[in-house]
Design a protein around this motif. Sequence first.
Motif, mmCIF file in Angstrom:
data_model
loop_
_atom_site.group_PDB
_atom_site.id
_atom_site.type_symbol
_atom_site.label_atom_id
_atom_site.label_comp_id
_atom_site.label_asym_id
_atom_site.label_seq_id
_atom_site.Cartn_x
_atom_site.Cartn_y
_atom_site.Cartn_z
ATOM 1 N N TRP A 18 -34.331 -1.654 -13.255
ATOM 2 C CA TRP A 18 -34.798 -2.957 -13.079
ATOM 3 C C TRP A 18 -34.034 -3.698 -14.092
ATOM 4 O O TRP A 18 -33.222 -3.440 -14.780
ATOM 5 N N SER A 23 -29.934 -2.684 -12.759
ATOM 6 C CA SER A 23 -29.620 -3.161 -11.657
ATOM 7 C C SER A 23 -28.180 -3.572 -11.547
ATOM 8 O O SER A 23 -27.551 -3.384 -10.357
ATOM 9 N N LYS A 38 -33.682 0.157 -3.552
ATOM 10 C CA LYS A 38 -34.219 -0.394 -4.816
ATOM 11 C C LYS A 38 -35.883 -0.286 -4.775
ATOM 12 O O LYS A 38 -36.411 -0.681 -3.696
ATOM 13 N N GLU A 40 -39.445 -1.061 -6.045
ATOM 14 C CA GLU A 40 -40.259 -1.899 -6.741
ATOM 15 C C GLU A 40 -41.774 -1.875 -6.323
ATOM 16 O O GLU A 40 -42.039 -1.245 -5.426
ATOM 17 N N THR A 41 -42.537 -2.479 -7.112
ATOM 18 C CA THR A 41 -44.031 -2.797 -6.886
ATOM 19 C C THR A 41 -44.334 -4.306 -7.018
ATOM 20 O O THR A 41 -43.737 -4.885 -8.386
ATOM 21 N N MET A 45 -43.733 -6.302 -11.138
ATOM 22 C CA MET A 45 -42.220 -6.920 -10.459
ATOM 23 C C MET A 45 -40.948 -6.585 -11.559
ATOM 24 O O MET A 45 -41.185 -6.713 -12.653
ATOM 25 N N ASP A 46 -39.949 -6.544 -11.190
ATOM 26 C CA ASP A 46 -38.561 -6.483 -11.762
ATOM 27 C C ASP A 46 -38.669 -7.852 -12.469
ATOM 28 O O ASP A 46 -38.903 -9.062 -12.006
ATOM 29 N N ARG A 49 -36.909 -11.231 -11.230
ATOM 30 C CA ARG A 49 -37.392 -11.905 -10.414
ATOM 31 C C ARG A 49 -38.267 -13.206 -10.898
ATOM 32 O O ARG A 49 -38.149 -14.181 -10.098
ATOM 33 N N GLY A 76 -34.410 -2.815 -0.159
ATOM 34 C CA GLY A 76 -35.497 -2.819 -1.373
ATOM 35 C C GLY A 76 -36.732 -2.354 -0.597
ATOM 36 O O GLY A 76 -37.309 -2.640 0.744
ATOM 37 N N ARG A 78 -41.201 -1.550 -1.319
ATOM 38 C CA ARG A 78 -42.301 -1.732 -2.495
ATOM 39 C C ARG A 78 -43.057 -0.673 -2.248
ATOM 40 O O ARG A 78 -43.317 -0.152 -1.109
ATOM 41 N N LEU A 378 -38.724 -8.751 -1.621
ATOM 42 C CA LEU A 378 -39.610 -7.549 -2.386
ATOM 43 C C LEU A 378 -40.277 -7.069 -1.141
ATOM 44 O O LEU A 378 -40.979 -7.364 -0.337
#
Length: 407
Positions: A18, A23, A38, A40-41, A45-46, A49, A76, A78, A378
């Motif tokens: 991230w 990235s 990628k 993410e959660t 978050m990254d 963002r 991407g 989640r 996301l």
Amino acid sequence: MSAVPGPLAGIRIADFSWIGAGSFTTKLFADFGADVIKVETSLHMDTLRSTPPFKDGVRGAERSGYFADRNSSKRGIRLNIKHPRGLDIARRLIACSDIAVNNFRPGVMERLGLGYAAACAIRPDIVYLAMSMQGSEGPHAGYVGFGLTIGALSGIHYASGVADRPPAGTNTNYPDHVPNPTHAAFAVLAALNYRRRTGLGQYIDLAQTEPTVALQGPAMIDFAVNGHIAARCGNDHPVWVPHGVFACAGDDRWIAIAVQDDAQWQALATCLALDGQRCAQWSIAEMRRAHRGEIANWLAAVTLERDAFHLMQQLQRAGVPAGVVQDARDLIEHDPQLAHRGHWQYLTHPEMGPTLYNNVPFQLSRTPGRLSRPAPLLGQHTEQVCTELLGLSVQEVAELAALGVFE
């Protein structure tokens, strides 16, 4: 856009990285054809963002231009890796990937159950890139840091500024944009080549301070050889005179000029109509160095009356190194070289609409690479990846979502 597959087509990356350096590293692979997924959660978050600039000045997780530019061509998903079923999904993703990437501090991926040993147990030939600030071992290995921290630790900030003032820093995180993504990408390509020849994967331990220290080569050598700590000198140069950035006509317009030898000095003096006596007085480099302040004052007074672009062209034709200090509008709307090479590309983002991106930074004649898609929303491809790649049914995805696996 070219329909030719990129040179990295067929390579898949499980991207747990991230922010900046990680990235950007995986973006290079994605733009040249690798399937970068990628992870993410929404729970954490990254950071990019939430980093400006935002489209139309409106903040939002899907509106950061910074995030968008660093994540082009990726898919991407989640995924809450701290959920047991989420961890299982992550492991299945690693099982079908060639490369796994993270840029957390040492120990984070291990505590999650996704360290190198765990990844090897899942896929023995995995190429595993870990990009911590100072490496996986050593007295400072556990420290966390970002580009600004790395810039300070590596000496860049000490060298930035003018002699009689404190270090100024760089106002951008060079470690995130230049040394670390490129060194990391090279390391991964080398490991992939090794795997192609031997069938064996390996662990890549990249300490982000070390490629950044390499930017300080002359200063390091000066100390190693002479015991001398290089001082801050702003835009000045210890040997070349004049050397600096000078104001031109107009609002906040500037030109950079560097005179490296006596012939260039003569050309500069002729172009700017310096009187013969002073031109002769400063015709030898040693004398220019002794009078650098006086020369800088004369040059600044002359350039202030000139158009920056016209003066640049005049000096370049005469063989004097000179360049306009361009701003963002110059680069995007007026730079003829960037336009000729198609550097700026617009991609239609689901929320931001047509959005400007940097094109791939180098051109291959047979497999040129391209920006294949805008940065992902996301979790945009969560269902697609789970069903098409990991073999889950739509119903299973829905059930896992209800359990909070895809938060």
